[in-house]
Each structure stands twice: as C-alpha cells, then as structure tokens.
Scaffold this motif. Structure first.
Motif, short mmCIF file in Angstrom:
data_model
loop_
_atom_site.label_atom_id
_atom_site.label_comp_id
_atom_site.label_asym_id
_atom_site.label_seq_id
_atom_site.Cartn_x
_atom_site.Cartn_y
_atom_site.Cartn_z
N SER A 169 -11.73 -29.26 8.39
CA SER A 169 -10.36 -28.76 8.53
C SER A 169 -9.98 -27.86 7.36
CB SER A 169 -9.38 -29.94 8.61
OG SER A 169 -9.65 -30.73 9.75
N VAL A 171 -6.69 -26.95 5.92
CA VAL A 171 -5.32 -27.40 6.07
C VAL A 171 -4.38 -26.51 5.26
CG1 VAL A 171 -3.76 -29.36 5.77
CG2 VAL A 171 -6.15 -29.76 6.38
N GLY A 172 -3.27 -26.14 5.86
CA GLY A 172 -2.29 -25.33 5.16
C GLY A 172 -1.50 -24.47 6.10
N GLU A 173 -1.05 -23.31 5.60
CA GLU A 173 -0.20 -22.45 6.42
C GLU A 173 -0.44 -20.99 6.09
OE1 GLU A 173 3.87 -23.26 5.50
OE2 GLU A 173 3.49 -23.41 3.35
N THR A 174 -0.07 -20.16 7.05
CA THR A 174 -0.09 -18.72 6.88
C THR A 174 1.34 -18.23 6.76
OG1 THR A 174 -2.13 -18.50 8.18
CG2 THR A 174 -0.78 -16.53 7.93
N HIS A 175 1.62 -17.47 5.71
CA HIS A 175 2.96 -16.91 5.50
C HIS A 175 2.99 -15.51 6.12
CE1 HIS A 175 4.39 -19.97 2.52
NE2 HIS A 175 3.08 -20.15 2.41
N GLU A 176 3.40 -15.45 7.39
CA GLU A 176 3.37 -14.18 8.11
C GLU A 176 4.32 -13.15 7.50
OE1 GLU A 176 1.34 -13.16 10.24
OE2 GLU A 176 0.37 -14.99 11.00
N ARG A 257 -2.97 -10.86 4.16
CA ARG A 257 -2.00 -11.81 4.70
C ARG A 257 -2.09 -13.08 3.88
NH1 ARG A 257 -4.28 -9.05 8.93
NH2 ARG A 257 -2.88 -8.18 10.49
N ASN A 259 -2.36 -16.61 2.96
CA ASN A 259 -2.73 -17.92 3.47
C ASN A 259 -2.78 -18.90 2.31
OD1 ASN A 259 -3.61 -17.90 6.46
ND2 ASN A 259 -4.50 -16.02 5.63
N ARG A 261 -4.32 -22.47 2.02
CA ARG A 261 -5.10 -23.46 2.76
C ARG A 261 -6.22 -24.01 1.89
NH1 ARG A 261 -4.07 -23.26 8.21
NH2 ARG A 261 -2.88 -21.44 8.90
N HIS A 281 -5.30 -18.81 -1.28
CA HIS A 281 -3.98 -18.98 -1.85
C HIS A 281 -3.39 -17.63 -2.22
CE1 HIS A 281 -5.96 -18.16 -5.68
NE2 HIS A 281 -6.94 -18.91 -5.20
N THR A 328 1.41 -20.60 -5.37
CA THR A 328 2.54 -20.43 -4.45
C THR A 328 3.85 -20.40 -5.23
OG1 THR A 328 1.34 -21.55 -2.67
CG2 THR A 328 3.73 -21.42 -2.46
#
Length: 437
Positions: A169, A171-176, A257, A259, A261, A281, A328
């Motif tokens: 996995s 794990v995390g997020e994409t900051h669009e 982009r 990310n 994660r 990151h 971040t």
C-alpha cells in the motif's frame, strides 16, 4: 545465483546503494528502464548529512567541486529587489559538523558523479517486467533476461513497478490543487549569484535558480498545463513584468503534482523498497533526494552482512513519517525558503532507542580531530569501527556502525552488541589512542 543484489532504478538512491555494495565486494547489478541517464534537476539540494555519506563513499571532493554553498535568495516586485536573505545565515563549518549548509547541485550532476565511481556500468534500457521470490532468492525478468538474485531492491521512483507488483500500500493523498511547473532552462538577463523569486500570491509564484556548474536555471512556478517553452516564457513575462529575461531553450520540463504518500512496509521477504518508491512528499526543504540516499546507506551494509535486515524498516519508516509531516508543514506554512534548522539539514535525525543527554546509541557520530586523525577519515570504509580515545570519549570506547551512527558506548555495551549480532564482529576494526613509548 546470477548476483547477490539486483537494484531496480539508477537514480541517486540506486546509485548510492550500488556504490556502497561495490566497496564491500558484494556482487550486484543495477538496471534502469530508461534508455539513458536522467538529464534533469528534479532535486537540487544536497543536505549536510548526505555530504557526510558521500565523504564516507569517497566522492565528496567531486561533489563539492560541482556544487555551491553560498547562493543568496532574492525576491522581486517586477524589477525592484524587495528582499535578500541567506537561509543559512550564521551557519559555518565546525570540527563536529564539517558540512554546515545545504549544497545546490543538480540531481543529474550527483548521478554523474556516482556513476563514474562505480566499477561497472548501469544497464539502461532494461525494464523490470516481472519477478517472483522464494526462500532462497528472487527471479526477475529484466529486459530480455531472467536474473536470479538473493535480494531485489526497488529504487524505481514514485511510480515504482516493484512496489505495485508487491501489492504494498502507498498510503496518503494527492493534493490536486497544488501543482508546479518545473524545468531546466537556458536563460539570459539574470545574474547567477542569486536565487531569483517573484510573486506576492501563491498562484503567482515563480523561482529561477542557477544550477552550479551549468549554463541552466531551474524553473519553478505554480500553475498547470502542458509544459512547453511557450508556456514557460509566458509565465516569466507575466510574473516578472520584464521582457529582458529571455528563455532560449530547455533540456527538461515537467508538471509536478503534489503527492504525500508512503508505504506501509519497506520489506516484503527478499524485496526492499527505498527512496521515492517508499515515500513521496512536498519538495519543500530539499529532502527527497537526500532521504533516498540515506535509505540506501542504511540498507547497504545490512545487505552485505545479511543480518539486521529487519531493522531497515524499523529505522527508516519513522524517518519517512517525519519527512512527510515536516515537508507538508513547510509547504503549507509559506516558509519553505526561510532559515533551516538541524532537522531540515538532517544532522539531528537519529535511530535512538533511549533518551538522555550527550551522545547515545543511535545518534549520528560527529566528526572531530583526534591524535589519530579526523574521525570521519578514521570511520571511512565498510566496517564497524571502535574508537578508543579516553580523552575524547570518557564514557568508554564508541562502536560506530558502517553508516556512521553509534551502535554502542562503553566496553560492556559493545560486548553485548557483538553478542547479540555476532556476524558484525567479522566486519570490525579498532582505532585506539597512541600509547607513549
């Protein structure tokens, strides 16, 4: 076995691992899917701790010659200079910290230096298309070949095939909403003594940084769209309000982009993940290339000894967690270009398992001068080293790991360490104070 370690990916992480294995006499192959070396400056900041790694690996002189430590930030409103500052103001080399500042050096220069130091070439145009593992090794299909190795290390970037094939996995997020246009441009009309920035608002931000030892500037700008010379020229004209800053051509362009994660595990059997394959990151603080280098530095000696391999994850995963949070916070605070501290310079990162004042097991071993010579020079090489200097270390001799972190302090603690990890004693040397005749 065809080789001991198969390294997938020839960026800074994979190349550092290859160089560390080479000096230990460990057979390896390093392959990369791309037909040629990467030619861009995705990363351009080398932290002091990474320079200490390169000191140990024997390439620090080439790195210092190719980079720069003293570039001043300059902010503009159009042509008007509104501020100048040094993010490393007041930081100077000391005996314990010989590399005190972040070095500006293009990623492709770092990679060139590491490739040149390898005893064998990187195999380009060799994509990994499948692999399986069993109790004794890994069987991988690389290009037209099937390769059998005891271990495989995925250093193949944020889109890692190795990670996806393992099913690990991310794990995390994409900051669009956080996108950045980047590239390496040939530009006239700007001096190369400053890192130039414009934009009072986040959506108008533009930075042009001269890349040392080249005729290029790294272009960074908030924005979106298909990277092109026309778009980059338009952004520069609009955000600087100047027509004398002229873009001639580009050697590399990309849309970034954001990310944030990381993997839930760094190891699956005989397969390991390192660098961007394990964590991605924000670029704030110049941490990514450095953290990958240090992943490799932590893993190399453990692969060579085939012991303590489980500690790779237990030591590096907390660092990755810290990294994601810190970068971040820097990006969202608006202070990405303000003064650095020991954490961002990666000098205070530790593998401590106990609290307390002074030097402790798990800490980075500081440099210094002893009657036998400079500590970093005494430590250079692939072994554990016991430094036995009563005047310098009154708490007893210090056992230093091959990656420059303290393993144990005091004779009883050192004996206990070797007792728990007997194979490490086969890779050990002692440096003691000279005795009077």
């Amino acid at each position: 076995m065809d080789t001991q370690v198969l390294i997938i990916g020839a960026g800074p992480t994979g190349l550092t691992l290859a160089l560390d294995l080479a000096r230990r006499g460990v057979p390896f192959r390093i392959v990369d899917a791309s037909p040629a070396p990467f030619a861009g400056s995705r990363g351009k900041g080398l932290q002091p701790r990474s320079m200490e790694v390169f000191h140990d690996l024997g390439v620090i002189e080439q790195v210092l010659a190719a980079g720069r430590l003293d570039l001043t930030m300059r902010a503009y409103n159009g042509r008007e200079v509104v501020r100048e500052w040094d993010v490393h103001e007041g930081r100077h080399p000391t005996a314990e910290r010989p590399y005190a500042r972040t070095m500006l050096i293009a990623q492709f220069r770092v990679e060139q230096i590491l490739r040149a130091a390898l005893p064998q070439p990187v195999e380009h145009g060799m994509p990994l298309t499948s692999f399986t593992q069993d109790d004794s090794g890994v069987t991988a299909v690389v290009g037209p070949e099937t390769v059998r190795a005891r271990y495989l290390v995925g250093c193949d970037g944020g889109k890692s095939f190795v990670r996806k094939e393992l099913g690990v996995s991310f794990v995390g997020e994409t900051h669009e909403d956080m996108r950045m246009l980047v590239g390496d441009l040939r530009i006239s009309g700007l001096d190369r003594e400053h890192w130039h920035q414009w934009g009072g608002r986040a959506d108008r931000w533009l930075a042009l940084c001269p890349l040392p030892g080249t005729d290029l500037f790294q272009f960074q700008a908030t924005g979106d769209g298909e990277p092109s010379l026309e778009l980059y020229r338009e952004i520069i004209r609009e955000r600087t309000g100047r027509d004398d800053v002229v873009v001639h051509d580009a050697t590399w362009m990309s849309l970034y982009r954001m990310n944030v994660r990381m993997v839930d595990r760094f190891r699956a059997g005989r397969v390991f993940l390192a660098g961007d394959a394990a964590h991605v990151h924000s670029p704030a603080g110049a941490q990514g290339m450095n953290t990958g280098i240090q992943d490799a530095y932590n893993l190399g000696w453990k692969l060579a000894m085939e012991t303590l391999l489980d500690t790779y994850e237990s030591e590096r995963k907390p660092v990755a967690e810290w990294l994601l949070g810190m970068t971040t916070a820097l990006m969202t605070s608006g202070n990405a270009f303000e003064k650095r501290d020991d954490e961002t310079l990666q000098l205070s990162l530790s593998y401590r398992t106990e609290d307390g004042p002074g030097l402790r097991a798990g800490d980075r071993m500081p440099d210094g001068v002893t009657e036998q010579g400079r500590i970093f020079d005494l430590l250079r090489g692939p072994d554990f080293v016991t430094l036995d200097f009563p005047d310098s270390f009154p708490d007893g001799p210090v056992l230093v790991r091959p990656d420059g972190y303290v393993a144990a302090i005091g004779r009883s603690a050192i004996d206990a360490y070797f007792g728990a990890n007997p194979v490490t004693q086969l890779h050990h040397r002692r440096v003691a104070a000279r005795t009077a005749a």
